[in-house]
Design an enzyme around this catalytic site. Structure first.
Site, PDB file in Angstrom:
ATOM      1  CG  ASN A  10      58.124  40.784  -5.214  1.00  0.00           C
ATOM      2  OD1 ASN A  10      57.311  41.418  -4.534  1.00  0.00           O
ATOM      3  ND2 ASN A  10      57.923  39.529  -5.590  1.00  0.00           N
ATOM      4  CD1 TRP A  11      61.086  45.426  -1.082  1.00  0.00           C
ATOM      5  CD2 TRP A  11      59.778  46.717   0.198  1.00  0.00           C
ATOM      6  NE1 TRP A  11      61.722  46.628  -0.897  1.00  0.00           N
ATOM      7  CE2 TRP A  11      60.944  47.448  -0.122  1.00  0.00           C
ATOM      8  CE3 TRP A  11      58.802  47.336   0.987  1.00  0.00           C
ATOM      9  CZ2 TRP A  11      61.162  48.752   0.331  1.00  0.00           C
ATOM     10  CZ3 TRP A  11      59.006  48.630   1.431  1.00  0.00           C
ATOM     11  CH2 TRP A  11      60.186  49.324   1.106  1.00  0.00           C
ATOM     12  CE  LYS A  12      59.377  36.880  -2.911  1.00  0.00           C
ATOM     13  NZ  LYS A  12      59.345  35.469  -3.279  1.00  0.00           N
ATOM     14  CG  HIS A  96      55.373  36.826  -8.007  1.00  0.00           C
ATOM     15  ND1 HIS A  96      55.405  35.729  -7.179  1.00  0.00           N
ATOM     16  CD2 HIS A  96      56.629  37.311  -8.048  1.00  0.00           C
ATOM     17  CE1 HIS A  96      56.637  35.573  -6.731  1.00  0.00           C
ATOM     18  NE2 HIS A  96      57.401  36.521  -7.240  1.00  0.00           N
ATOM     19  CD  GLU A 166      60.265  36.199 -10.545  1.00  0.00           C
ATOM     20  OE1 GLU A 166      61.190  36.672  -9.871  1.00  0.00           O
ATOM     21  OE2 GLU A 166      59.095  36.159 -10.153  1.00  0.00           O
ATOM     22  N   GLY A 172      63.458  32.012  -3.917  1.00  0.00           N
ATOM     23  CA  GLY A 172      63.659  31.889  -2.476  1.00  0.00           C
ATOM     24  C   GLY A 172      64.914  31.120  -2.079  1.00  0.00           C
ATOM     25  N   GLY A 235      63.759  39.182  -4.970  1.00  0.00           N
ATOM     26  CA  GLY A 235      62.841  38.988  -3.853  1.00  0.00           C
ATOM     27  C   GLY A 235      63.524  39.182  -2.514  1.00  0.00           C
TER      28      GLY A 235
HETATM   29  C1  PEP Z   1      60.502  36.595  -6.501  1.00  0.00           C
HETATM   30  O1  PEP Z   1      59.732  36.026  -5.730  1.00  0.00           O
HETATM   31  O2  PEP Z   1      60.088  37.349  -7.393  1.00  0.00           O
HETATM   32  C2  PEP Z   1      61.937  36.347  -6.340  1.00  0.00           C
HETATM   33  C3  PEP Z   1      62.726  36.597  -7.332  1.00  0.00           C
HETATM   34  O3  PEP Z   1      62.322  35.855  -5.135  1.00  0.00           O
HETATM   35  P1  PEP Z   1      63.810  35.521  -4.618  1.00  0.00           P
HETATM   36  O4  PEP Z   1      64.718  36.604  -5.128  1.00  0.00           O
HETATM   37  O5  PEP Z   1      63.674  35.501  -3.165  1.00  0.00           O
HETATM   38  O6  PEP Z   1      64.166  34.205  -5.227  1.00  0.00           O
END
Ligand code: PEP
Length: 254
Positions: A10-12, A96, A166, A172, A235
């Site tokens: 997930n590149w956001k 999400h 999640e 993050g 992420g």
């Molecule tokens: C996400 O936002 O889906 C996620 C898993 O983020 P991160 O890996 O940065 O915790």
């Protein structure tokens, strides 16, 4: 249930330029294409999706980070399920926590998931608690999220349904602050139990369950080998091509 591990990038809202996106996509695609036991899904921002249209392989797939719940209607700024399918998108993240924080409700998430599945794509429905209370009220929160976010999805679509657990408190953060493999296992059992109560044993076995939240090279393998999940949603580490390639490699070794 799926045989291969599913690793979703997930590149956001990154990277900031098309040139960087092309480079990251190319490197990730090369890394994922080498692995026999992993399905890699790359979810770039909408602005870059067209550039990667039909750019997947039998091991690397194109995903989207969100979608509108209908193929028609007046919906300025939205992107329809049929547009995504036409670009060769096979997986769509819905609900999400960062979308939910902008006001997306369980009801809206369910409508999006139904629309994605109807278009023949796989829906990655995200759930997760904000925090853990000692009394365990977060279990009820998750139960309600699951029940309401899956409302209206017929059992025949369950094979294309993916639940991404999640916890918001982990997103993050660094691997040290992520759920432990033992916690992930507990939550994957809990999710299956809720699905069983809602839909019966047979249907409840079909969706894949992923873990997301601070997955890094350090914890990816352990979560996959003892967390009871079929894959990971990654992420920030999906933006680091080398680190993400190592996460993919460790998934392939599980
Ligand atoms: C996400 O936002 O889906 C996620 C898993 O983020 P991160 O890996 O940065 O915790």
């Amino acid at each position: 249930m799926r045989r291969k591990k599913l690793i979703v990038a997930n590149w956001k809202m990154h990277p900031g330029s098309m040139a960087e996106a092309r480079s990251l996509f190319g490197k990730t695609k090369r890394a994922g294409s080498r692995l026999e036991k992993v399905e890699t899904v790359i979810c770039p921002p909408f602005a870059y999706l067209g550039a990667f249209a039909h750019g997947g392989t039998s091991r690397v797939f194109l995903g989207a980070q969100d979608v509108f719940y209908s193929n028609s209607g007046r919906a300025t700024g939205e992107v329809s399920p049929e547009m995504l399918r036409d670009l060769g998108v096979t997986h769509v993240i819905v609900g999400h926590s960062e979308r939910r924080a902008l006001g997306e409700t369980n009801e809206l998430v369910a409508r999006k998931a139904v629309a994605v599945l109807a278009e023949g794509m796989q829906a990655i429905v995200c759930i997760g608690e904000k925090e853990r209370d000692e009394g365990g009220a977060f279990y009820e929160t998750l139960k309600v999220q699951l029940k309401e976010s899956l409302q209206g999805i017929a059992r025949r679509f369950f094979i294309d349904l993916i639940i991404a657990y999640e916890p918001l408190w982990a997103i993050g953060k660094s691997a040290k602050e992520a759920s432990t493999p033992k916690d992930v296992q507990e939550m994957s059992i809990f999710i299956r139990k809720v699905l069983t109560d809602l839909y019966g044993k047979e249907a409840a076995q079909q969706p894949s369950v992923l873990y997301g939240g601070a997955v890094e090279e350090e914890n990816a393998g352990a979560i996959l080998s003892s967390g009871g999940v079929q894959g990971l949603l990654v992420g920030h580490k999906s933006l680091d091509a080398e680190a993400f390639a190592r996460i993919l490699k460790s998934a392939n070794a599980v």
